[in-house]
Write an enzyme that holds these catalytic residues in place. Structure first.
Site, PDB file in Angstrom:
ATOM      1  N   HIS A 168       0.689  -0.963  -0.427  1.00  0.00           N
ATOM      2  CA  HIS A 168       0.028  -0.223  -0.170  1.00  0.00           C
ATOM      3  C   HIS A 168       1.056   1.216  -0.041  1.00  0.00           C
ATOM      4  CE1 HIS A 168      -3.240   2.475   1.449  1.00  0.00           C
ATOM      5  NE2 HIS A 168      -3.562   1.749   1.466  1.00  0.00           N
ATOM      6  N   GLU A 278      -1.164   1.304  -5.419  1.00  0.00           N
ATOM      7  CA  GLU A 278      -0.725   0.242  -4.076  1.00  0.00           C
ATOM      8  C   GLU A 278      -0.734  -0.880  -5.508  1.00  0.00           C
ATOM      9  OE1 GLU A 278      -4.527   0.470  -1.432  1.00  0.00           O
ATOM     10  OE2 GLU A 278      -4.200   2.506  -1.681  1.00  0.00           O
TER      11      GLU A 278
HETATM   12  O1  LIG Z   1      -7.286   3.620   6.296  1.00  0.00           O
HETATM   13  P1  LIG Z   1      -6.702   2.724   6.145  1.00  0.00           P
HETATM   14  O2  LIG Z   1      -7.055   1.150   6.836  1.00  0.00           O
HETATM   15  O3  LIG Z   1      -4.782   2.401   5.925  1.00  0.00           O
HETATM   16  O4  LIG Z   1      -7.104   2.345   4.590  1.00  0.00           O
HETATM   17  C1  LIG Z   1      -6.654   3.331   3.724  1.00  0.00           C
HETATM   18  C2  LIG Z   1      -7.215   2.951   2.243  1.00  0.00           C
HETATM   19  O5  LIG Z   1      -6.481   2.300   1.968  1.00  0.00           O
HETATM   20  C3  LIG Z   1      -6.802   1.426   0.690  1.00  0.00           C
HETATM   21  O6  LIG Z   1      -6.257   1.997  -0.653  1.00  0.00           O
HETATM   22  C4  LIG Z   1      -8.259   1.503   0.474  1.00  0.00           C
HETATM   23  O7  LIG Z   1      -8.710   1.410  -1.002  1.00  0.00           O
HETATM   24  C5  LIG Z   1      -9.459   2.950   0.984  1.00  0.00           C
HETATM   25  O8  LIG Z   1     -11.111   2.593   0.623  1.00  0.00           O
HETATM   26  C6  LIG Z   1      -9.149   2.699   1.992  1.00  0.00           C
HETATM   27  O9  LIG Z   1      -9.627   3.660   2.939  1.00  0.00           O
END
Ligand SMILES: O=P(O)(O)OC[C@H]1O[C@H](O)[C@H](O)[C@@H](O)[C@@H]1O
Length: 306
Positions: A168, A278
């Protein structure tokens, strides 16, 4: 004690890879190679920062929160063995790999490469969340011009398992209005904000919250930053090439102002200075790993001239 748990001995005699504070509750490893530098957290098995001789490439997030059970929002969190929310809402979003302490398996260096291998194996916490035996290895390679991460997912159990997930990556940018993501033109995506599927002709630009799963096995995505000069006058035009391996999706995310305001680890206005691109395995298309086999998910990041 920590020395034994984390295996800091593996770093003995190395000069380019060192632990910053062996007794810290959240131990950090610093890697260097020439003028490139990366910081790695054993909590989460996570690259927290990466800069090359020219600029900061990954968003280090000076306001990141270090708290057991919470993921660190910076660098490259490892989402595994699932991506996004679990159908069982009591289980954490994006799996558990990013909230477990990893161990050092090995480390090596020469003038042109620093290499660190981390390891995570099942334990009582992971088995309670996901009933499978596994060994994850994260191979982190830093050289003068690139950072490469390879996640090796080994099924050590006696039956197959499926996973989704993501490397990510949070990229540091001059301003969200100044960037464009290239090479995903004409690729079909699922918009996580409205559930619709679409595709676009032009490179992705940002003017509101964006959360899309692009369905692609294509290796290359390019992030271009026009580097609008700000009051610090320290931004430059830049382009980052992101090469993914073993993925079937690329996720593009920026929370924008309102969502960012609800997150206690993003300082006001700092949402403007990162975008996530990601390397992912789509939760709607999980990858199966037979007993005894290994799957790979990797990303290599380097600058390209513009
Ligand atoms: O806040 P987190 O759990 O780290 O997730 C952060 C983000 O991750 C990814 O990009 C998902 O597609 C998003 O929907 C999410 O908000």
């Amino acid at each position: 004690m920590a020395t034994e748990i984390f295996n800091f001995q593996a770093l003995q005699n190395l000069t380019q890879i060192r632990v910053l504070d062996q007794n810290a509750a959240f131990p950090l490893i610093e890697m260097q190679c020439g003028d490139s530098q990366a910081t790695v957290s054993l909590y989460g098995g996570q690259v927290l920062s990466y800069q090359n001789s020219r600029r900061i490439v990954l968003w280090p997030n000076r306001h990141a929160v270090f708290k057991t059970g919470k993921a660190i929002r910076a660098g490259i969190p490892i989402c595994w063995p699932w991506f996004g929310p679990h159908t069982d809402a009591t289980k954490p979003a994006h799996g558990f790999a990013r909230t477990q302490f990893w161990q050092i398996e090995s480390a090596s260096e020469n003038a042109h490469l620093s290499k660190l291998v981390l390891r995570l194996t099942e334990n009582t916490e992971t088995l309670a969340l996901w009933p499978h035996h596994f060994q994850l290895r994260l191979v982190i390679q830093l050289d003068e011009t690139s950072l490469k991460l390879m996640l090796q997912i080994h099924n050590t159990g006696d039956k197959a398992f499926e996973f989704s997930g993501a490397l990510h990556s949070y990229f540091q940018i001059s301003d969200i209005a100044a960037v464009a993501v290239h090479d995903l033109e004409q690729v079909s995506y699922r918009d996580q904000l409205n559930g619709k599927t679409d595709r676009a002709k032009a490179p992705i630009r940002f003017d509101s919250e964006t959360d899309r799963i692009y369905q692609t096995e294509k290796a290359r995505v390019t992030l271009r930053d026009n580097g609008q000069e700000d009051e610090r006058k320290d931004t430059l035009p830049a382009a980052t090439q992101i090469n993914s391996f073993g993925h079937n999706a690329v996720v593009v995310w920026n929370p924008w102002q309102n969502k960012a305001a609800s997150m206690n680890d993003i300082a006001p206005d700092h949402w403007r200075h990162f975008v996530c691109v990601e390397t992912a395995v789509d939760p709607q298309k999980p990858v199966m790993v037979p007993a005894g086999k290994t799957a790979l998910l990797g990303v290599e990041i380097h600058d390209v001239s513009i």
